[in-house]
Motif scaffolding. Structure first.
Motif, PDB file in Angstrom:
ATOM      1  N   SER A 220       2.339 -22.322   1.947  1.00  0.00           N
ATOM      2  CA  SER A 220       3.776 -22.525   1.843  1.00  0.00           C
ATOM      3  C   SER A 220       4.272 -22.346   0.413  1.00  0.00           C
ATOM      4  CB  SER A 220       4.146 -23.930   2.323  1.00  0.00           C
ATOM      5  OG  SER A 220       5.528 -24.177   2.106  1.00  0.00           O
ATOM      6  N   ALA A 221       5.394 -21.668   0.274  1.00  0.00           N
ATOM      7  CA  ALA A 221       6.027 -21.497  -1.036  1.00  0.00           C
ATOM      8  C   ALA A 221       6.572 -22.823  -1.570  1.00  0.00           C
ATOM      9  CB  ALA A 221       7.145 -20.458  -0.939  1.00  0.00           C
ATOM     10  N   LEU A 222       6.631 -23.846  -0.737  1.00  0.00           N
ATOM     11  CA  LEU A 222       7.072 -25.167  -1.189  1.00  0.00           C
ATOM     12  C   LEU A 222       6.030 -25.846  -2.069  1.00  0.00           C
ATOM     13  CD1 LEU A 222       8.573 -26.468   2.158  1.00  0.00           C
ATOM     14  CD2 LEU A 222       9.860 -26.127   0.031  1.00  0.00           C
ATOM     15  N   GLY A 223       4.780 -25.446  -1.940  1.00  0.00           N
ATOM     16  CA  GLY A 223       3.699 -26.142  -2.632  1.00  0.00           C
ATOM     17  C   GLY A 223       3.333 -27.404  -1.856  1.00  0.00           C
ATOM     18  N   ARG A 224       2.166 -27.914  -2.079  1.00  0.00           N
ATOM     19  CA  ARG A 224       1.641 -29.032  -1.282  1.00  0.00           C
ATOM     20  C   ARG A 224       2.506 -30.295  -1.355  1.00  0.00           C
ATOM     21  NH1 ARG A 224      -2.507 -27.979   1.780  1.00  0.00           N
ATOM     22  NH2 ARG A 224      -4.190 -26.688   1.034  1.00  0.00           N
ATOM     23  N   GLU A 225       2.903 -30.672  -2.562  1.00  0.00           N
ATOM     24  CA  GLU A 225       3.665 -31.913  -2.737  1.00  0.00           C
ATOM     25  C   GLU A 225       4.971 -31.880  -1.950  1.00  0.00           C
ATOM     26  OE1 GLU A 225       6.093 -34.151  -6.341  1.00  0.00           O
ATOM     27  OE2 GLU A 225       4.599 -32.624  -6.850  1.00  0.00           O
ATOM     28  N   PHE A 226       5.758 -30.837  -2.142  1.00  0.00           N
ATOM     29  CA  PHE A 226       7.051 -30.769  -1.478  1.00  0.00           C
ATOM     30  C   PHE A 226       6.921 -30.441   0.005  1.00  0.00           C
ATOM     31  CE2 PHE A 226       8.485 -30.137  -5.945  1.00  0.00           C
ATOM     32  CZ  PHE A 226       9.166 -31.347  -6.040  1.00  0.00           C
ATOM     33  N   LEU A 227       5.851 -29.762   0.379  1.00  0.00           N
ATOM     34  CA  LEU A 227       5.581 -29.552   1.794  1.00  0.00           C
ATOM     35  C   LEU A 227       5.426 -30.907   2.494  1.00  0.00           C
ATOM     36  CD1 LEU A 227       4.864 -27.715   4.228  1.00  0.00           C
ATOM     37  CD2 LEU A 227       2.483 -27.841   3.456  1.00  0.00           C
ATOM     38  N   GLU A 228       4.692 -31.815   1.872  1.00  0.00           N
ATOM     39  CA  GLU A 228       4.512 -33.139   2.471  1.00  0.00           C
ATOM     40  C   GLU A 228       5.827 -33.902   2.582  1.00  0.00           C
ATOM     41  OE1 GLU A 228       1.948 -34.242   4.137  1.00  0.00           O
ATOM     42  OE2 GLU A 228       0.868 -32.407   3.655  1.00  0.00           O
ATOM     43  N   VAL A 229       6.709 -33.727   1.613  1.00  0.00           N
ATOM     44  CA  VAL A 229       8.033 -34.356   1.695  1.00  0.00           C
ATOM     45  C   VAL A 229       8.752 -33.866   2.949  1.00  0.00           C
ATOM     46  CG1 VAL A 229      10.313 -34.510   0.590  1.00  0.00           C
ATOM     47  CG2 VAL A 229       8.223 -34.727  -0.801  1.00  0.00           C
ATOM     48  N   VAL A 230       8.743 -32.558   3.166  1.00  0.00           N
ATOM     49  CA  VAL A 230       9.418 -31.970   4.334  1.00  0.00           C
ATOM     50  C   VAL A 230       8.768 -32.447   5.629  1.00  0.00           C
ATOM     51  CG1 VAL A 230       9.909 -29.779   5.527  1.00  0.00           C
ATOM     52  CG2 VAL A 230      10.297 -29.991   3.049  1.00  0.00           C
ATOM     53  N   ILE A 231       7.449 -32.485   5.672  1.00  0.00           N
ATOM     54  CA  ILE A 231       6.752 -32.914   6.893  1.00  0.00           C
ATOM     55  C   ILE A 231       7.030 -34.390   7.183  1.00  0.00           C
ATOM     56  CG2 ILE A 231       4.496 -33.273   7.969  1.00  0.00           C
ATOM     57  CD1 ILE A 231       3.527 -30.798   6.308  1.00  0.00           C
TER      58      ILE A 231
ATOM     59  N   ALA B  43      15.379 -35.764  -2.249  1.00  0.00           N
ATOM     60  CA  ALA B  43      16.631 -35.883  -1.504  1.00  0.00           C
ATOM     61  C   ALA B  43      17.174 -34.521  -1.107  1.00  0.00           C
ATOM     62  CB  ALA B  43      17.659 -36.660  -2.313  1.00  0.00           C
ATOM     63  N   THR B  44      17.037 -33.531  -1.976  1.00  0.00           N
ATOM     64  CA  THR B  44      17.502 -32.178  -1.646  1.00  0.00           C
ATOM     65  C   THR B  44      16.753 -31.635  -0.436  1.00  0.00           C
ATOM     66  OG1 THR B  44      18.100 -31.731  -3.942  1.00  0.00           O
ATOM     67  CG2 THR B  44      17.724 -29.813  -2.526  1.00  0.00           C
ATOM     68  N   LEU B  45      15.431 -31.788  -0.440  1.00  0.00           N
ATOM     69  CA  LEU B  45      14.629 -31.291   0.686  1.00  0.00           C
ATOM     70  C   LEU B  45      14.896 -32.097   1.957  1.00  0.00           C
ATOM     71  CD1 LEU B  45      11.281 -30.598  -1.175  1.00  0.00           C
ATOM     72  CD2 LEU B  45      12.949 -28.910  -0.366  1.00  0.00           C
TER      73      LEU B  45
ATOM     74  N   VAL C  97      18.113 -25.653  -2.557  1.00  0.00           N
ATOM     75  CA  VAL C  97      16.691 -25.441  -2.251  1.00  0.00           C
ATOM     76  C   VAL C  97      16.222 -24.120  -2.839  1.00  0.00           C
ATOM     77  CG1 VAL C  97      14.976 -25.140  -0.417  1.00  0.00           C
ATOM     78  CG2 VAL C  97      16.740 -26.899  -0.179  1.00  0.00           C
ATOM     79  N   SER C  98      17.049 -23.089  -2.718  1.00  0.00           N
ATOM     80  CA  SER C  98      16.690 -21.784  -3.260  1.00  0.00           C
ATOM     81  C   SER C  98      16.563 -21.839  -4.778  1.00  0.00           C
ATOM     82  CB  SER C  98      17.746 -20.748  -2.847  1.00  0.00           C
ATOM     83  OG  SER C  98      17.360 -19.466  -3.254  1.00  0.00           O
ATOM     84  N   LYS C  99      17.480 -22.523  -5.446  1.00  0.00           N
ATOM     85  CA  LYS C  99      17.432 -22.652  -6.909  1.00  0.00           C
ATOM     86  C   LYS C  99      16.177 -23.401  -7.350  1.00  0.00           C
ATOM     87  CE  LYS C  99      19.961 -24.784 -10.737  1.00  0.00           C
ATOM     88  NZ  LYS C  99      19.346 -26.079 -10.987  1.00  0.00           N
ATOM     89  N   ASP C 100      15.871 -24.501  -6.653  1.00  0.00           N
ATOM     90  CA  ASP C 100      14.738 -25.346  -7.050  1.00  0.00           C
ATOM     91  C   ASP C 100      13.376 -24.757  -6.670  1.00  0.00           C
ATOM     92  OD1 ASP C 100      16.604 -27.138  -8.007  1.00  0.00           O
ATOM     93  OD2 ASP C 100      16.350 -28.570  -6.357  1.00  0.00           O
ATOM     94  N   HIS C 101      13.312 -24.033  -5.549  1.00  0.00           N
ATOM     95  CA  HIS C 101      12.013 -23.637  -5.006  1.00  0.00           C
ATOM     96  C   HIS C 101      11.868 -22.143  -4.721  1.00  0.00           C
ATOM     97  CE1 HIS C 101      10.940 -27.855  -4.538  1.00  0.00           C
ATOM     98  NE2 HIS C 101      12.172 -28.035  -4.085  1.00  0.00           N
ATOM     99  N   GLY C 102      12.962 -21.396  -4.682  1.00  0.00           N
ATOM    100  CA  GLY C 102      12.910 -19.967  -4.404  1.00  0.00           C
ATOM    101  C   GLY C 102      13.287 -19.647  -2.962  1.00  0.00           C
ATOM    102  N   ARG C 103      13.671 -18.410  -2.746  1.00  0.00           N
ATOM    103  CA  ARG C 103      14.134 -17.974  -1.425  1.00  0.00           C
ATOM    104  C   ARG C 103      13.045 -18.112  -0.360  1.00  0.00           C
ATOM    105  NH1 ARG C 103      16.590 -12.130  -0.753  1.00  0.00           N
ATOM    106  NH2 ARG C 103      17.793 -12.973  -2.452  1.00  0.00           N
ATOM    107  N   GLU C 104      11.802 -17.751  -0.696  1.00  0.00           N
ATOM    108  CA  GLU C 104      10.734 -17.856   0.300  1.00  0.00           C
ATOM    109  C   GLU C 104      10.525 -19.307   0.731  1.00  0.00           C
ATOM    110  OE1 GLU C 104       7.236 -15.867  -1.147  1.00  0.00           O
ATOM    111  OE2 GLU C 104       8.083 -13.891  -0.690  1.00  0.00           O
ATOM    112  N   ALA C 105      10.721 -20.235  -0.183  1.00  0.00           N
ATOM    113  CA  ALA C 105      10.566 -21.651   0.152  1.00  0.00           C
ATOM    114  C   ALA C 105      11.634 -22.099   1.153  1.00  0.00           C
ATOM    115  CB  ALA C 105      10.614 -22.513  -1.101  1.00  0.00           C
ATOM    116  N   VAL C 106      12.812 -21.503   1.097  1.00  0.00           N
ATOM    117  CA  VAL C 106      13.854 -21.830   2.082  1.00  0.00           C
ATOM    118  C   VAL C 106      13.354 -21.459   3.480  1.00  0.00           C
ATOM    119  CG1 VAL C 106      16.195 -21.303   2.882  1.00  0.00           C
ATOM    120  CG2 VAL C 106      15.754 -21.564   0.427  1.00  0.00           C
ATOM    121  N   PHE C 107      12.787 -20.271   3.598  1.00  0.00           N
ATOM    122  CA  PHE C 107      12.238 -19.846   4.888  1.00  0.00           C
ATOM    123  C   PHE C 107      11.087 -20.757   5.310  1.00  0.00           C
ATOM    124  CE2 PHE C 107      14.401 -15.946   3.667  1.00  0.00           C
ATOM    125  CZ  PHE C 107      14.934 -15.512   4.871  1.00  0.00           C
TER     126      PHE C 107
END
Length: 190
Positions: A63-74, A119-121, A142-152
């Motif tokens: 994931s383009a979110l990276g592990r830490e932020f991926l866990e936030v989303v999950i 909070a953004t995620l 989300v795009s600014k903080d993590h990039g377009r691929e991370a939005v997807f």
């Protein structure tokens, strides 16, 4: 058959044991699929589990979110689904990524109690559940903080874990014993 014509055994899908594991999934039993009760439940539909594996690999490991932020989303997705299984499973994974118990707990609560990045995620997750789309402001943040691929990847993660949550909640899949033991030994601190 029950009096309404439904077959009650067809509505049950407990995690499959090794002895009941489908032959056409033999190559997957010792990998991710055999390691968690959610996938042992999904093994009742071998074609779905096999098709699932490629998307799982991307979401969980690339994931383009990276592990830490991926866990936030999950974690937020698990909260929104009311999936105790996903929440518990991902407490351990979030801890392994360095999230504190206080941060993990905040992810299950109001946006105002979270770190700004979380909070953004979590707002994005909430918007997907509420309106099936990201608002222009959240999409831009989300795009600014993590990039377009991370939005997807965020949207794909919410969809992926929503499907798992539907399976877990519908079939009352039990928490994996190792996760339950780890959380009994070290419960989530408030």
């Amino acid at each position: 058959m029950s009096s309404d014509g439904a077959n009650p055994s067809a509505a049950s899908a407990p995690p499959l044991s090794d002895a009941d594991w489908p032959r056409d999934l033999a190559d997957m039993r010792n990998g991710f699929a055999g390691g968690l009760n959610v996938y042992r439940t999904m093994a009742h539909h071998p074609a779905l589990l096999r098709a699932w594996s490629g998307l799982r690999e991307h979401i969980v490991n690339q994931s383009a979110l990276g592990r830490e932020f991926l866990e936030v989303v999950i974690l937020r997705t698990g909260t929104r689904l009311g999936s105790d299984y996903e929440w518990a499973q991902h407490i351990l994974r979030a801890r392994a990524c360095g999230l504190s118990d206080a941060r993990i707990t905040s992810i299950g609560g109001p946006l105002g109690a979270m770190q700004e990045a979380d909070a953004t995620l979590c707002r994005a997750v909430d918007e997907l559940f509420a309106t099936a789309r990201l608002s222009p402001g959240t999409l831009a943040a989300v795009s600014k903080d993590h990039g377009r691929e991370a939005v997807f990847d965020l949207m794909a993660t919410v969809g992926f874990y929503s499907t798992l949550g539907y399976i877990l909640n519908s079939f009352d899949t039990p928490l994996d014993t190792d996760v339950e033991a780890a959380l009994t030994e070290k419960p989530l601190a408030p």
